[in-house]
Design an enzyme around this catalytic site. Structure first.
Site, PDB file in Angstrom:
ATOM      1  N   TYR A 112      -0.134   9.795 -19.539  1.00  0.00           N
ATOM      2  CA  TYR A 112      -1.502   9.938 -19.047  1.00  0.00           C
ATOM      3  C   TYR A 112      -1.539  11.059 -18.010  1.00  0.00           C
ATOM      4  O   TYR A 112      -1.974  10.887 -16.883  1.00  0.00           O
ATOM      5  CB  TYR A 112      -1.981   8.619 -18.439  1.00  0.00           C
ATOM      6  CG  TYR A 112      -3.475   8.380 -18.594  1.00  0.00           C
ATOM      7  CD1 TYR A 112      -4.004   8.049 -19.839  1.00  0.00           C
ATOM      8  CD2 TYR A 112      -4.335   8.501 -17.514  1.00  0.00           C
ATOM      9  CE1 TYR A 112      -5.360   7.835 -19.987  1.00  0.00           C
ATOM     10  CE2 TYR A 112      -5.698   8.286 -17.655  1.00  0.00           C
ATOM     11  CZ  TYR A 112      -6.207   7.950 -18.898  1.00  0.00           C
ATOM     12  OH  TYR A 112      -7.569   7.738 -19.045  1.00  0.00           O
ATOM     13  N   HIS A 121       2.518  18.840 -29.724  1.00  0.00           N
ATOM     14  CA  HIS A 121       3.343  20.030 -29.540  1.00  0.00           C
ATOM     15  C   HIS A 121       4.617  19.806 -30.350  1.00  0.00           C
ATOM     16  O   HIS A 121       5.170  18.705 -30.361  1.00  0.00           O
ATOM     17  CB  HIS A 121       3.661  20.190 -28.055  1.00  0.00           C
ATOM     18  CG  HIS A 121       4.277  21.506 -27.683  1.00  0.00           C
ATOM     19  ND1 HIS A 121       4.134  22.650 -28.434  1.00  0.00           N
ATOM     20  CD2 HIS A 121       5.040  21.865 -26.605  1.00  0.00           C
ATOM     21  CE1 HIS A 121       4.767  23.647 -27.840  1.00  0.00           C
ATOM     22  NE2 HIS A 121       5.332  23.201 -26.732  1.00  0.00           N
ATOM     23  N   GLU A 129     -13.265  42.099 -12.242  1.00  0.00           N
ATOM     24  CA  GLU A 129     -14.097  42.675 -13.303  1.00  0.00           C
ATOM     25  C   GLU A 129     -13.693  42.136 -14.673  1.00  0.00           C
ATOM     26  O   GLU A 129     -14.539  41.936 -15.550  1.00  0.00           O
ATOM     27  CB  GLU A 129     -14.004  44.201 -13.274  1.00  0.00           C
ATOM     28  CG  GLU A 129     -15.009  44.866 -14.207  1.00  0.00           C
ATOM     29  CD  GLU A 129     -15.082  46.372 -14.031  1.00  0.00           C
ATOM     30  OE1 GLU A 129     -15.724  47.027 -14.881  1.00  0.00           O
ATOM     31  OE2 GLU A 129     -14.509  46.893 -13.055  1.00  0.00           O
ATOM     32  N   ALA A 174       9.784  17.665 -21.449  1.00  0.00           N
ATOM     33  CA  ALA A 174      11.009  17.201 -20.788  1.00  0.00           C
ATOM     34  C   ALA A 174      11.067  15.680 -20.758  1.00  0.00           C
ATOM     35  O   ALA A 174      12.134  15.078 -20.943  1.00  0.00           O
ATOM     36  CB  ALA A 174      11.080  17.759 -19.369  1.00  0.00           C
ATOM     37  N   ASP A 179       3.086  28.983 -29.687  1.00  0.00           N
ATOM     38  CA  ASP A 179       2.625  28.423 -28.417  1.00  0.00           C
ATOM     39  C   ASP A 179       3.485  28.922 -27.258  1.00  0.00           C
ATOM     40  O   ASP A 179       2.971  29.395 -26.237  1.00  0.00           O
ATOM     41  CB  ASP A 179       2.649  26.896 -28.484  1.00  0.00           C
ATOM     42  CG  ASP A 179       1.953  26.250 -27.303  1.00  0.00           C
ATOM     43  OD1 ASP A 179       0.711  26.301 -27.254  1.00  0.00           O
ATOM     44  OD2 ASP A 179       2.641  25.690 -26.435  1.00  0.00           O
TER      45      ASP A 179
END
Length: 353
Positions: A38, A124, A248, A101, A208
């Site tokens: 969580y 993932h 910018e 991990a 990724d």
């Protein structure tokens, strides 16, 4: 799946029209989704699933900050909030959303809780692809699937609440039940995905990790620092150097790119800016291409994984991380940035009001 043309390459994309929420709810009606973790993705996916009428329980280590946060979000101890092991044992879909991990550290606690026919879900591909380093080898009697939202957990939840959703990639690494693909698509829609792009665990994690270390974060920060330092070395003030390097870009130009592409941004800039950018873009591409190739090879070889796991396993890693971020935050560039952000017109109007 809908076939769509991406720069001359035809790809298949799953849309909400062909896989609406009602279909996802039907597919998942007998499932109990156990969200383990969580922290980043866990809260967003769990809350979105719950709001979409899916049976959800949450598993975290009792007594910690995540346990307290889960209770604040309405998860009830003993009813919808459990230890990680109990949640995994109760679930039929186990969403393994602790950090990369932490997956290595907790896998031997979770693996015995998986039952025949369960779906082991990732957002993932890290732990599975680099199994030689993580030790995460799913048993043969479960589906192994992935839905990877193209944004942080914060964005997944915010976009869901705004009614727009966020695009995700999906993959099936192991189909034990014969229903793995259907389950994956249903979960992708139920967590709030807009469109679903098919990939593999390997391609997801390689792209990724390359993106995070490259344009999205590492290269972006590095090239900003290089330009800022160059301007300061030639006598430009901190505010001017920051405005021309970061402000910018974030407040104007990148919004034009997001709206309608890079050429659209160029077309909406001055002739002087256009010519210079068009000429120098090739030099920057040629200078960085070898760096990106070296980065990709470091990712594919597992070297980046080794470094991540080694760093995260150190008992003082959080303290070291906090120090690195403090140094970034307190650098002249980002201290100047804090003042520039404070002086944005919208903030002045709030102060004046």
């Amino acid at each position: 799946m809908a076939k769509m043309n991406f720069a001359g390459v035809e790809e298949e994309v799953v849309t909400r029209e062909e896989f609406p929420l009602s279909k996802a709810q039907e597919v998942l009606k007998d499932e109990v989704v156990a969200v383990l973790g969580y922290g980043v993705q866990g809260p967003a996916q769990a809350l979105n699933l719950r709001d979409n009428g899916i049976k959800v329980i949450v598993g975290v280590n009792p007594g910690g900050k995540s346990w307290e946060k889960a209770q604040r979000d309405g998860w009830v101890v003993g009813e919808t909030l459990f230890s990680m092991e109990e949640a995994a044992a109760r679930g039929t879909v186990v969403q393994y959303l602790v950090s990369d991990a932490a997956q290595k550290l907790t896998w031997e606690r979770i693996r015995p809780c998986l039952k025949e026919g369960d779906a082991l879900y990732f957002s993932h591909g890290f732990a599975v692809v680099y199994k030689d380093q993580t030790g995460v080898v799913p048993p043969a009697y479960v589906d192994v699937v992935m839905v990877a939202p193209k944004g942080s957990g914060t964005s997944v939840r915010a976009n869901f609440l705004a009614g727009s959703g966020i695009n995700s990639s999906f993959a099936v690494a192991q189909d034990y039940t014969g229903r793995a693909r259907e389950r994956t698509l249903a979960l992708g829609i139920a967590i709030g995905s807009g469109y679903l792009f098919e990939t593999t665990f390997e391609h997801e994690v390689y792209s990724d990790l390359t993106g995070e270390r490259g344009v999205l974060m590492g290269a972006l920060a590095g090239i900003m620092e290089a330009q800022y330092q160059t301007l300061r070395a030639h006598g430009h003030t901190p505010s001017e150097a920051f405005n021309e390097t970061v402000e910018e870009l974030t407040q104007s130009l990148i919004r034009l790119v997001a709206q309608n592409g890079m050429d659209w941004m160029y077309a909406n800039c001055s002739a002087t800016a256009q010519r210079g950018a068009l000429d120098w873009r090739h030099e920057f591409r040629n200078a960085t291409l070898p760096v990106f190739e070296r980065l990709y090879q470091s990712v594919a070889s597992g070297e980046e994984t080794r470094r991540v796991l080694e760093a995260n396993s150190q008992p003082d890693y959080q303290e070291k991380l906090a120090e690195e971020l403090r140094q970034m935050r307190e650098s002249e560039m980002w201290q100047a940035g804090a003042m520039v952000r404070f002086l944005r017109p919208e903030n002045w109007q709030k102060t004046a009001g």
